[in-house]
Design a protein around this motif. Structure first.
Motif, PDB file in Angstrom:
ATOM      1  N   UNK A 276      10.110  47.430 -17.914  1.00 42.92           N
ATOM      2  CA  UNK A 276      10.227  46.228 -18.749  1.00 42.92           C
ATOM      3  C   UNK A 276       8.937  45.413 -18.739  1.00 42.92           C
ATOM      4  N   UNK A 277       8.285  45.304 -17.576  1.00 41.46           N
ATOM      5  CA  UNK A 277       7.015  44.573 -17.472  1.00 41.46           C
ATOM      6  C   UNK A 277       5.872  45.372 -18.068  1.00 41.46           C
ATOM      7  N   UNK A 278       6.026  46.691 -18.120  1.00 48.71           N
ATOM      8  CA  UNK A 278       4.960  47.549 -18.615  1.00 48.71           C
ATOM      9  C   UNK A 278       3.809  47.672 -17.625  1.00 48.71           C
ATOM     10  N   UNK A 279       4.129  47.524 -16.335  1.00 52.21           N
ATOM     11  CA  UNK A 279       3.068  47.507 -15.333  1.00 52.21           C
ATOM     12  C   UNK A 279       3.580  48.040 -14.001  1.00 52.21           C
ATOM     13  N   UNK A 280       2.766  48.877 -13.364  1.00 51.00           N
ATOM     14  CA  UNK A 280       3.008  49.299 -11.984  1.00 51.00           C
ATOM     15  C   UNK A 280       1.651  49.389 -11.293  1.00 51.00           C
ATOM     16  N   UNK A 281       1.595  48.908 -10.078  1.00 54.75           N
ATOM     17  CA  UNK A 281       0.372  48.962  -9.278  1.00 54.75           C
ATOM     18  C   UNK A 281       0.706  49.652  -7.960  1.00 54.75           C
ATOM     19  N   UNK A 282      -0.050  50.684  -7.638  1.00 56.44           N
ATOM     20  CA  UNK A 282       0.113  51.383  -6.367  1.00 56.44           C
ATOM     21  C   UNK A 282      -1.251  51.412  -5.698  1.00 56.44           C
TER      22      UNK A 282
ATOM     23  N   UNK B 228       0.810  52.787 -22.989  1.00 58.37           N
ATOM     24  CA  UNK B 228      -0.209  52.534 -24.005  1.00 58.37           C
ATOM     25  C   UNK B 228      -1.582  52.444 -23.353  1.00 58.37           C
ATOM     26  N   UNK B 229      -1.621  52.016 -22.110  1.00 64.37           N
ATOM     27  CA  UNK B 229      -2.861  51.945 -21.334  1.00 64.37           C
ATOM     28  C   UNK B 229      -2.583  52.445 -19.929  1.00 64.37           C
ATOM     29  N   UNK B 230      -3.537  53.159 -19.385  1.00 59.44           N
ATOM     30  CA  UNK B 230      -3.484  53.582 -17.988  1.00 59.44           C
ATOM     31  C   UNK B 230      -4.818  53.192 -17.376  1.00 59.44           C
ATOM     32  N   UNK B 231      -4.759  52.393 -16.323  1.00 62.34           N
ATOM     33  CA  UNK B 231      -5.968  51.948 -15.638  1.00 62.34           C
ATOM     34  C   UNK B 231      -5.929  52.513 -14.224  1.00 62.34           C
ATOM     35  N   UNK B 232      -6.851  53.396 -13.914  1.00 56.62           N
ATOM     36  CA  UNK B 232      -6.915  54.008 -12.592  1.00 56.62           C
ATOM     37  C   UNK B 232      -8.256  53.656 -11.984  1.00 56.62           C
ATOM     38  N   UNK B 233      -8.215  53.132 -10.785  1.00 55.86           N
ATOM     39  CA  UNK B 233      -9.440  52.801 -10.080  1.00 55.86           C
ATOM     40  C   UNK B 233      -9.541  53.680  -8.849  1.00 55.86           C
ATOM     41  N   UNK B 234     -10.650  54.342  -8.699  1.00 53.76           N
ATOM     42  CA  UNK B 234     -10.897  55.237  -7.563  1.00 53.76           C
ATOM     43  C   UNK B 234     -12.268  54.921  -6.981  1.00 53.76           C
ATOM     44  N   UNK B 235     -12.399  53.768  -6.338  1.00 54.87           N
ATOM     45  CA  UNK B 235     -13.712  53.450  -5.777  1.00 54.87           C
ATOM     46  C   UNK B 235     -14.077  54.471  -4.702  1.00 54.87           C
TER      47      UNK B 235
END
Length: 125
Positions: free
Chosen positions: A11-17, A90-97
Motif C-alpha cells: 500500500x505504501x509502495x515502499x520497502x527498505x531492507x 514502478x521504481x527500484x532503488x538498490x544501493x550497494x556501497x
C-alpha cells in the motif's frame, strides 16, 4: 530466506531492507529484525562470504573468504502470489556501497527479476 512483501508495504509502495555489518543486524523499514544468526540469518544464498572484524583498523565489513577467488551473496524479495496481480514496481532503488582494498578484486551488484536476465547495477563513486 525470502523477504515477503506485506500488504502495508504494498500500500505504501515502499520497502527498505538494510544489513549493518558493524552491528551485524538487519533492518526492515528502519525497524530492527530479530537476530538469530547475524549476516546469514536473512540471506537467500551465500558462498565464500564472511563478516570480517579488524580491531586494529577499527573496521567491520563483508569480504570474500580468504583463499577463495570469488564470493557471492544474494537476498530475495517476493510478493505473495495474491498480491502479484494487484501491485507492480514502478521504481527500484538498490544501493550497494562497496570498496575494495585489493587492486585485482572486482565487486559487482546485480538485480534479477524472476527468471529474467541479470541486470548490472552501476557502483556509486
Amino acid at each position: 530466506f525470502i523477504y515477503f512483501i506485506n500488504n502495508e508495504e504494498c500500500d505504501k509502495g515502499f520497502i527498505s531492507i538494510e544489513y549493518n555489518s558493524v552491528l551485524d543486524k538487519y533492518y526492515r523499514n528502519e525497524i530492527e529484525e530479530n537476530k538469530k544468526d547475524g549476516l546469514i540469518d536473512k540471506v537467500y544464498s551465500c558462498s565464500n562470504i564472511q563478516r570480517k572484524i579488524e580491531n586494529d583498523w577499527k573496521m567491520v565489513y563483508l569480504s570474500r573468504k580468504q583463499l577463495n577467488k570469488s564470493g557471492i551473496i544474494s537476498w530475495a524479495i517476493q510478493f505473495n502470489s495474491e498480491q502479484e496481480q494487484f501491485y507492480r514496481f514502478h521504481n527500484i532503488n538498490i544501493q550497494c556501497p562497496s570498496t575494495s582494498f585489493d587492486q585485482y578484486a572486482q565487486i559487482s551488484c546485480q538485480l534479477q527479476l524472476g527468471d529474467e536476465q541479470l541486470i548490472d547495477i552501476p557502483q556509486s563513486i
